[in-house]
Scaffold this motif. Sequence first.
Motif, PDB file in Angstrom:
ATOM      1  N   ASP A  87      -5.029  -1.891   9.084  1.00 11.52           N
ATOM      2  CA  ASP A  87      -4.439  -0.550   9.047  1.00 11.52           C
ATOM      3  C   ASP A  87      -4.344   0.114  10.428  1.00 11.52           C
ATOM      4  O   ASP A  87      -3.698   1.149  10.559  1.00 11.52           O
TER       5      ASP A  87
ATOM      6  N   GLY B   3      -3.636   0.258  -2.805  1.00 14.39           N
ATOM      7  CA  GLY B   3      -2.675  -0.827  -2.963  1.00 14.39           C
ATOM      8  C   GLY B   3      -3.383  -2.124  -3.261  1.00 14.39           C
ATOM      9  O   GLY B   3      -4.558  -2.143  -3.636  1.00 14.39           O
TER      10      GLY B   3
ATOM     11  N   LEU C  51       3.601  -0.945   3.861  1.00 14.35           N
ATOM     12  CA  LEU C  51       3.178   0.405   3.490  1.00 14.35           C
ATOM     13  C   LEU C  51       4.417   1.218   3.127  1.00 14.35           C
ATOM     14  O   LEU C  51       5.335   1.354   3.935  1.00 14.35           O
TER      15      LEU C  51
ATOM     16  N   ALA D  37       0.845  -1.186   0.000  1.00 16.23           N
ATOM     17  CA  ALA D  37       0.000   0.000   0.000  1.00 16.23           C
ATOM     18  C   ALA D  37       0.880   1.236   0.000  1.00 16.23           C
ATOM     19  O   ALA D  37       2.065   1.177   0.330  1.00 16.23           O
TER      20      ALA D  37
ATOM     21  N   GLU E 288      -9.057   2.464   3.511  1.00 18.80           N
ATOM     22  CA  GLU E 288      -7.742   1.838   3.452  1.00 18.80           C
ATOM     23  C   GLU E 288      -6.788   2.740   2.684  1.00 18.80           C
ATOM     24  O   GLU E 288      -7.180   3.765   2.137  1.00 18.80           O
TER      25      GLU E 288
END
Length: 131
Positions: free
Chosen positions: A116, A34, A81, A6, A31
């Motif tokens: 997340d 990604g 991330l 992501a 979110e």
Amino acid sequence: MVEVVAALIWQDNKFLICQRPAHKARGLLWEFVGGKVEKGESKQQALIRECREELGVQISVGEVFMEVVHEYPDICVRLTLFNAVIKQGVLQKLEHNDIKWISPSQIGLYDFCPADEEILQRIIATYGGSN
């Protein structure tokens, strides 16, 4: 375990979040843009592809911001991330229900995917939750 990538994309002290389509797993939760890393792709290549497919933009992928492992009832993901910057293009909702730029102080106003949560806590700790 499924490898997922992501992007943490900032613009004017706000970062980009996307709302999942209603018909998908965890529908309408928010979110980072990604998706899954496909066979033969690096994580960076996957993220570039996902941003092109989902938002219609070309990104430049930077350093890893954070990596988390999360087990959902139906899938276990390792989410990486990356910091990223939009190099070219205009954001489009090609897959998501909605997209927004939010400040760290606005995180609590949105329902995010459980994977997340730890990342969002780090964003608040790193960038502050009061801007």
